[in-house]
Design a protein around this motif. Sequence first.
Motif, PDB file in Angstrom:
ATOM      1  N   GLY A  93      27.044  30.248  46.186  1.00 44.43           N
ATOM      2  CA  GLY A  93      26.087  31.406  45.793  1.00 44.43           C
ATOM      3  C   GLY A  93      26.152  32.060  45.668  1.00 44.43           C
ATOM      4  N   GLY A  94      27.025  32.993  46.829  1.00 47.67           N
ATOM      5  CA  GLY A  94      27.703  33.841  47.260  1.00 47.67           C
ATOM      6  C   GLY A  94      28.748  34.756  46.555  1.00 47.67           C
ATOM      7  N   THR A  95      29.213  35.610  47.217  1.00 49.11           N
ATOM      8  CA  THR A  95      30.824  36.087  46.942  1.00 49.11           C
ATOM      9  C   THR A  95      31.908  36.224  47.840  1.00 49.11           C
ATOM     10  N   ILE A  96      32.694  35.976  47.758  1.00 48.31           N
ATOM     11  CA  ILE A  96      34.219  35.754  47.639  1.00 48.31           C
ATOM     12  C   ILE A  96      34.929  37.100  47.610  1.00 48.31           C
ATOM     13  N   PHE A  97      35.276  38.005  48.758  1.00 49.93           N
ATOM     14  CA  PHE A  97      36.863  39.039  48.307  1.00 49.93           C
ATOM     15  C   PHE A  97      37.882  38.685  48.802  1.00 49.93           C
ATOM     16  N   LEU A  98      38.799  38.238  48.656  1.00 57.76           N
ATOM     17  CA  LEU A  98      39.638  37.390  48.401  1.00 57.76           C
ATOM     18  C   LEU A  98      40.931  39.516  48.243  1.00 57.76           C
ATOM     19  N   ASP A  99      41.188  39.657  49.290  1.00 57.92           N
ATOM     20  CA  ASP A  99      42.858  40.657  49.685  1.00 57.92           C
ATOM     21  C   ASP A  99      43.432  40.165  49.787  1.00 57.92           C
ATOM     22  N   GLU A 100      44.326  41.528  49.309  1.00 56.12           N
ATOM     23  CA  GLU A 100      45.822  40.727  49.551  1.00 56.12           C
ATOM     24  C   GLU A 100      46.106  39.417  48.959  1.00 56.12           C
ATOM     25  N   VAL A 101      45.857  38.791  47.490  1.00 55.43           N
ATOM     26  CA  VAL A 101      45.802  37.443  46.926  1.00 55.43           C
ATOM     27  C   VAL A 101      47.022  37.692  46.550  1.00 55.43           C
ATOM     28  N   ALA A 102      48.207  38.432  45.996  1.00 54.17           N
ATOM     29  CA  ALA A 102      48.889  38.001  45.997  1.00 54.17           C
ATOM     30  C   ALA A 102      49.729  37.260  46.679  1.00 54.17           C
ATOM     31  N   GLU A 103      49.392  37.466  48.238  1.00 51.51           N
ATOM     32  CA  GLU A 103      49.981  36.868  49.178  1.00 51.51           C
ATOM     33  C   GLU A 103      50.104  35.389  49.187  1.00 51.51           C
TER      34      GLU A 103
ATOM     35  N   LEU B 268      39.568  41.737  39.472  1.00 47.59           N
ATOM     36  CA  LEU B 268      40.764  41.795  39.881  1.00 47.59           C
ATOM     37  C   LEU B 268      40.784  43.315  39.924  1.00 47.59           C
ATOM     38  N   ILE B 269      40.868  43.803  42.082  1.00 44.27           N
ATOM     39  CA  ILE B 269      40.955  45.578  41.650  1.00 44.27           C
ATOM     40  C   ILE B 269      42.499  45.527  42.408  1.00 44.27           C
ATOM     41  N   LEU B 270      43.045  46.878  41.496  1.00 43.44           N
ATOM     42  CA  LEU B 270      44.044  46.660  42.318  1.00 43.44           C
ATOM     43  C   LEU B 270      44.478  48.481  42.347  1.00 43.44           C
ATOM     44  N   GLY B 271      45.738  48.909  43.103  1.00 41.14           N
ATOM     45  CA  GLY B 271      45.611  49.464  43.631  1.00 41.14           C
ATOM     46  C   GLY B 271      46.465  49.537  45.193  1.00 41.14           C
ATOM     47  N   ASP B 272      46.882  51.685  45.014  1.00 37.95           N
ATOM     48  CA  ASP B 272      47.869  51.238  46.905  1.00 37.95           C
ATOM     49  C   ASP B 272      46.822  50.766  48.207  1.00 37.95           C
ATOM     50  N   SER B 273      47.838  50.386  49.167  1.00 32.82           N
ATOM     51  CA  SER B 273      46.638  50.046  50.195  1.00 32.82           C
ATOM     52  C   SER B 273      46.354  51.372  50.565  1.00 32.82           C
TER      53      SER B 273
ATOM     54  N   VAL C 164      35.883  14.738  45.651  1.00 35.98           N
ATOM     55  CA  VAL C 164      35.135  16.147  44.955  1.00 35.98           C
ATOM     56  C   VAL C 164      34.311  17.050  45.292  1.00 35.98           C
ATOM     57  N   GLN C 165      34.429  18.463  45.930  1.00 40.00           N
ATOM     58  CA  GLN C 165      32.638  19.209  45.962  1.00 40.00           C
ATOM     59  C   GLN C 165      33.403  20.233  45.051  1.00 40.00           C
ATOM     60  N   LYS C 166      31.376  20.212  44.589  1.00 39.47           N
ATOM     61  CA  LYS C 166      31.112  21.643  43.683  1.00 39.47           C
ATOM     62  C   LYS C 166      30.091  23.189  44.610  1.00 39.47           C
ATOM     63  N   THR C 167      31.186  23.889  44.347  1.00 42.25           N
ATOM     64  CA  THR C 167      30.975  25.405  44.893  1.00 42.25           C
ATOM     65  C   THR C 167      30.133  26.741  43.401  1.00 42.25           C
ATOM     66  N   ASP C 168      29.983  27.611  43.666  1.00 43.50           N
ATOM     67  CA  ASP C 168      29.636  28.723  42.658  1.00 43.50           C
ATOM     68  C   ASP C 168      29.560  30.193  43.595  1.00 43.50           C
ATOM     69  N   VAL C 169      30.399  30.297  43.158  1.00 43.87           N
ATOM     70  CA  VAL C 169      31.037  31.475  44.639  1.00 43.87           C
ATOM     71  C   VAL C 169      31.788  32.280  43.506  1.00 43.87           C
ATOM     72  N   ARG C 170      31.320  33.484  43.442  1.00 43.48           N
ATOM     73  CA  ARG C 170      31.529  34.501  42.300  1.00 43.48           C
ATOM     74  C   ARG C 170      33.199  35.218  43.133  1.00 43.48           C
ATOM     75  N   VAL C 171      34.747  34.980  43.115  1.00 41.06           N
ATOM     76  CA  VAL C 171      35.415  35.353  43.382  1.00 41.06           C
ATOM     77  C   VAL C 171      35.832  37.011  43.163  1.00 41.06           C
ATOM     78  N   VAL C 172      35.926  38.247  44.245  1.00 44.13           N
ATOM     79  CA  VAL C 172      36.618  39.168  43.592  1.00 44.13           C
ATOM     80  C   VAL C 172      37.837  39.503  44.429  1.00 44.13           C
ATOM     81  N   ALA C 173      39.020  39.699  43.715  1.00 46.56           N
ATOM     82  CA  ALA C 173      40.427  39.788  44.329  1.00 46.56           C
ATOM     83  C   ALA C 173      40.841  41.163  44.206  1.00 46.56           C
ATOM     84  N   ALA C 174      42.313  41.365  44.999  1.00 43.66           N
ATOM     85  CA  ALA C 174      42.624  42.319  44.949  1.00 43.66           C
ATOM     86  C   ALA C 174      43.823  42.913  46.106  1.00 43.66           C
ATOM     87  N   THR C 175      44.498  43.232  45.276  1.00 44.83           N
ATOM     88  CA  THR C 175      45.703  43.197  45.782  1.00 44.83           C
ATOM     89  C   THR C 175      46.827  45.006  45.209  1.00 44.83           C
ATOM     90  N   ASN C 176      47.293  45.297  46.457  1.00 43.77           N
ATOM     91  CA  ASN C 176      48.400  46.196  46.019  1.00 43.77           C
ATOM     92  C   ASN C 176      50.099  45.890  45.488  1.00 43.77           C
TER      93      ASN C 176
END
Length: 205
Positions: A74-84, A6-11, A110-122
């Motif tokens: 198998g990859g990475t998903i970046f969820l920007d503004e996750v708090a919204e 979880l990446i935190l920081g101002d806009s 039901v389906q399976k997935t292998d995803v690494r989640v990186v999220a961010a919010t201000n």
Amino acid sequence: TDASILILGDSGVGKEVVAKEIYSNSDRKNNPFVTLNCSAIPENLLESEMFGYEKGAFTGAHDARKGYFEVVNGGTIFLDEVAELPLLTQVRLLRVLESGEFIKVGSSKVQKTDVRVVAATNVNIQEAIASGRFREDLYYRLNVVPLHVPPLRERAEDIPALAQHFLRGCGAVKVFEPAAMAALQAHGWPGNVRELENAVRRLAA
């Protein structure tokens, strides 16, 4: 590590740049990377974008479609503004983080997935939890490795390198004179790195 971040920081501080650097230095760097701005997609479309949908799931769903969590397997998903994220979507995201499972809109499979989640919010997450806008259990799932990106006014020592980098990106061969650089470092930069980049482009023009 495959731990959620979880990446935190101002806009404007560069949270997406940090996310891409994490991805490019991870074991998943040869697999897909996708950015999803959680505040930019209408609530009624968000779940179908994230998890996909089956044919006939709703009006206009003429064909089945894969969502990000299936495409990025198998990859990475970046969820920007996750708090919204809407609360219902937060529940479904929590399930993916807990079990790697999701269900397409309009399906019972039901389906399976292998995803690494990186999220961010201000957003101040603790305030969002206290007001009922963000699930506390989801916060603890995302906040395995917290990273705080400080505003530019707190790291003026970064400004010379950033300013020269943006100047080179404009195709300019000039450099900043000491007085000009001192003026850049003295500015408060409320818009952070994004504001600095725009200022350098304006100066170059």
